[in-house]
Design a protein around this motif. Structure first.
Motif, PDB file in Angstrom:
ATOM      1  N   GLU A   1       1.133  -1.135  -0.086  1.00  0.00           N
ATOM      2  CA  GLU A   1      -0.159  -0.507  -0.171  1.00  0.00           C
ATOM      3  C   GLU A   1       0.812   1.249  -0.067  1.00  0.00           C
ATOM      4  OE1 GLU A   1      -2.250   0.279   3.479  1.00  0.00           O
ATOM      5  OE2 GLU A   1      -0.775  -0.519   5.364  1.00  0.00           O
ATOM      6  N   ALA A   2       0.508   2.416  -0.322  1.00  0.00           N
ATOM      7  CA  ALA A   2       1.179   3.856  -0.720  1.00  0.00           C
ATOM      8  C   ALA A   2       1.232   4.132   1.313  1.00  0.00           C
ATOM      9  CB  ALA A   2      -0.183   4.543  -1.509  1.00  0.00           C
ATOM     10  N   GLY A   3       2.359   4.773   0.951  1.00  0.00           N
ATOM     11  CA  GLY A   3       2.422   5.925   2.466  1.00  0.00           C
ATOM     12  C   GLY A   3       3.922   6.251   2.556  1.00  0.00           C
ATOM     13  N   LEU A   4       3.638   6.816   3.679  1.00  0.00           N
ATOM     14  CA  LEU A   4       5.770   7.212   3.745  1.00  0.00           C
ATOM     15  C   LEU A   4       6.419   5.999   4.351  1.00  0.00           C
ATOM     16  CD1 LEU A   4       7.524   9.702   4.611  1.00  0.00           C
ATOM     17  CD2 LEU A   4       6.825   9.401   6.966  1.00  0.00           C
ATOM     18  N   GLY A   5       7.444   5.574   3.446  1.00  0.00           N
ATOM     19  CA  GLY A   5       8.587   4.899   4.302  1.00  0.00           C
ATOM     20  C   GLY A   5       9.634   5.232   5.193  1.00  0.00           C
TER      21      GLY A   5
END
Lengths: 324, 324, 324, 324
Positions: free
Chosen positions: C65-69
């Motif tokens: 899923e998308a998001g901040l690594g």
């Protein structure tokens, strides 16, 4: 009652440039100015900008030296075409009809008094974008290219002439051009004149040839409409090794924010970065700049033009090379 | 051979707006848009932008409610004026001649089918700058004002109509306007149409009145030519307490970067921040947007227009106030 | 004497974004924003803008899923790095050292109170342009790409947080960030805060998560510096089928002219079109917007933001999908 | 471990210019650049730009010849002020404390090696807008003035020096400036250097004085941030009879789009039209331009600078007048 204006010529439709380095010229217009190659025939490559509505607006033709091949005007109707042909023939500058070219139908060829080859036509072919180039912006004939800093449309052409006034008068009388601005020498002859049939300040300009040559080209101009793009394309041109002759400036005449660059074939190309001003008055009084105002006519904002701007044209003539 | 275009109307010359708050309206155009008051007569104030060449382009007239006083077109010659008058009379929309007004000579008045008052004239007075307002930029009729974010010239007017098509056809047949773009309802009638006699996409636009009223005004537009000025004037307007209806956006139709603000009298004013695109093709095929493309016709860049943009016009009608 | 500012963190060095559609995300940043792929390792692609001086500023990592690594800050010296690590450990948010990553040396990892993964490092690798990418503009690490409308450099990151104030205070106390502007709820807690260690108004912003989730990303921002490029890239994005969430607007906070677009992985990307304003005062008093001024804090010029701007973040959470 | 950066100086706070035509100078800054007169004391007028946060950033003082009165730096804290004073005294360039001036508290005066008068201070007075000048844009200290083309804030000062390197080293060692870019002669000494304590490329620049004079000023720069404003102010300046020395160009060094104009007192004023680029790297390697790259260092876009740009400074010295 005064004489009515002639409304027989609509605009500058396309220009043919000669290039001794055809493929390099094509690459310049495609990669720097984002233009598209639409067709090839004989020694000619047909190109267009992304907001040009006709099939093509630039023909690059291989030739032993740079210069103007011809310029082409579109009439406002089939009847208008016939009227202009009759007038040109009457004035003795006519050459004759050709069957047409890639992108347009039969056209009538003629010479300016200085010998620039011109033509006028009515039947035209419109550009049809392939499916993957269609944009939902329906008044734009294709997507904005993702290449170069893409020019939007052809704007005008600027011709050098051995006898300025004679060529200006020809455009007025034969074709119905109106002189929008002029720079006058002390003897009241034209140093330069800007003429149009449209609301633009100029579709065609005529400037005195400092070398006294006949039939040369000063520049062809394509249009951006936004000043930022002059800065953007300057980066691209410098990094790509092209010669910017005049970096972004603002002319007093026409209020153009613009710049000049030499295409690889040697022809000078102007890029027009805003809309300048438009002329709607049907009874426009020509703006006359004299020797006192000439500096601001040439440069409203801007420091100084290089000397060659006033002498260099194509075909390149040895006299000026010696001068340099 | 096909019928030739009519070239009898040159452009939109000026517009009269009614204002119930005359002095506040004058202050808005003078202090925000940098326009100049040139004359007063009766209940009217005559104003111009700094690149307008005629004596005036805006007449503000005290009235009990906002709305369009009249719009005025300039013919391309004295003969063209007579031809248009004959045609208007023949079509049954004529009112008659007036002796003229401040800044122009005799004019012929008529109504659009929807009842918008219009006039056409030939003899015009040019603006003469006083010595301290003359600029060395000779193609500019006066110095750029050091006040407001000054608009450069009048651009176009947008009318609401109870029957869109009937009014569009009147402009075509009586005056020679060409439909440049249109938005079509599913039944192929016009939701809106943009028409011009010049190279602009529109000198006049007609939009269907959502309230079914007759003869109302949607907006009058003045022109900047540079997108930055929309941002500059937004700062000035907000700090000065004016209501920006639509902040800078880009329409698909006409490719205009523009914004909308209500002047104190209640009329909607558009400010045009770039040159959009120009039309040179004498045989232009009208761009037709349908229901599928309508969102991008209205907003090419931009998020959403407020609902009142589609209903509010002047004179303000109670129905819409109730809706709000 | 008052306490001195901490100068141990220099700026936001890079950000890792998770994408469930890695190759589509890479294509977006390369073809639309003109960024370059510099390296690949494991499931990650390393990219940079053409005026980023370090090896990379964006890491795209394949993820469900998308998001901040993570986000990565550069210390102002090796000593400054040690001081910050000591402080973070003391505050109990530390994770530990890693050996480094492509483009930088050892780094200390830690969590924000909300669980956003962060790191701080000193040793960095500079980008070395290959010969054909070197430009005579020596302060620019490579030529301006002839592809997309190229962003110039990384600007800032905006995080959503379940508890705004706690995360803001962590950035202040652990890292020396200063709160430049904030929007306050009626109970004086932060709705949002903009913090920086540099002269920018924000290197990092924290906004309350409307869904109450922890550790989400609102957006990552890249910088153009010229408003025109927002218009240019809008054309390109629309023609290429990307979703512009917010077309060019102007925020009151930070005075940014900007826009927002979703990259194919689902993360929101801001593009910053001018320089906003800069803060040089070492004793800056935080600008406080309250409920009365919130509309102009969010939109100085601009009509209305879509509702999802206030709720959508990555990873996408079902609650908001249901709301939509 | 390497030596840490010094963070004791925050930025250039204000500059005093001498003018032999005080009222004309005040009028120039007020009417052309939209600055405000805030106070008068003795022979001095205190002015500010509309986004300057302190009481004033420009002091115009009546004097028999043009030139730099003094330049003033703000420390990052009271402690930082003491540290810098100790260092300046140790290096032998100190003069002593003054009680303060209009808009700031006690300050320590010192000379550059070339004799430019400088000062550093901590206690400052902030500008308080009167009610009618307050704007809802809370991060802007007052409304944008409706007068001139208003500059936003002070940017930098450029000094001429008889010995470039000695003055550059003084700024580094005494004050913690970092050399961001430099142009090197063949013997590796500085022709010019651009130094900053902030993220700007330069708060102060030092250029070799072509006349070998000591302590002169090349120019003071105010900032717009938008390229369009350079074009706008050029119109205003030309129409108002001011001398534009260099019309809008783009330097390679600092990537500034800018222009130069002489204020009536004779001092050269630069106007900065975009944001150039910013430096965030705490370990920035100085960009070194050598004789080969000097043309592009000076002009990235732009045709040619007038010769006087390289010789003229204030106070004006007879040697250069003879040269002219």
């Amino acid at each position: 009652m005064t004489k009515e204006n002639i409304f027989d010529i609509a605009h500058l439709a396309h220009v043919e440039l000669y290039s001794p380095k055809l493929e390099e010229s094509v690459e310049f217009f495609r990669e720097m100015l984002g233009m598209s190659e639409i067709a090839r025939q004989g020694k000619s490559v047909y190109m267009r900008a992304y907001e040009d509505h006709y099939h093509n607006t630039l023909i690059l033709t291989e030739h032993h030296e740079a210069g103007l091949g011809h310029l082409s005007l579109r009439a406002t109707s089939a009847q208008a075409l016939e009227r202009r042909v009759a007038q040109i023939e009457k004035m003795g500058y006519g050459i004759g009809w050709i069957d047409g070219d890639v992108g347009h139908g039969r056209a009538y060829q003629f010479n300016s008094p200085d010998g620039h080859l011109m033509e006028v036509f009515w039947d035209v072919e419109y550009y049809q974008a392939p499916e993957d180039q269609k944009t939902p912006l329906l008044n734009r004939p294709q997507k904005r290219p993702n290449r170069g800093v893409p020019v939007r449309r052809i704007d005008h052409v600027n011709l050098l002439a051995s006898e300025t006034n004679k060529n200006v008068e020809f455009l007025e009388e034969a074709l119905g051009f109106k002189v929008r601005e002029r720079i006058l020498a002390e003897d009241k002859t034209d140093i330069a004149a800007w003429l149009s049939v449209s609301n633009l300040v100029h579709d065609v300009a005529i400037m005195g040839d400092a070398l006294g040559e006949k039939g040369r080209l000063h520049h062809l101009c394509y249009w951006y409409g936004y000043p930022q793009h002059l800065s953007d394309v300057s980066d691209l041109l410098i990094d790509s090794g092209y010669e910017i002759e005049v970096s972004p400036i603002k002319h007093g005449v026409s209020q153009a924010q613009c710049m000049y660059v030499m295409e690889p074939g040697g022809n000078r190309i102007e890029l027009f970065g805003d809309s300048g001003y438009l002329i709607f008055d049907p009874d426009w009084k020509t703006i006359e700049w004299d020797v006192k105002g000439i500096d601001q006519a040439i440069l409203w904002h801007g420091t100084q033009l290089p000397q060659e701007f006033f002498t260099y044209g194509t075909p390149i003539r040895s006299k000026e090379l010696v001068e340099k």
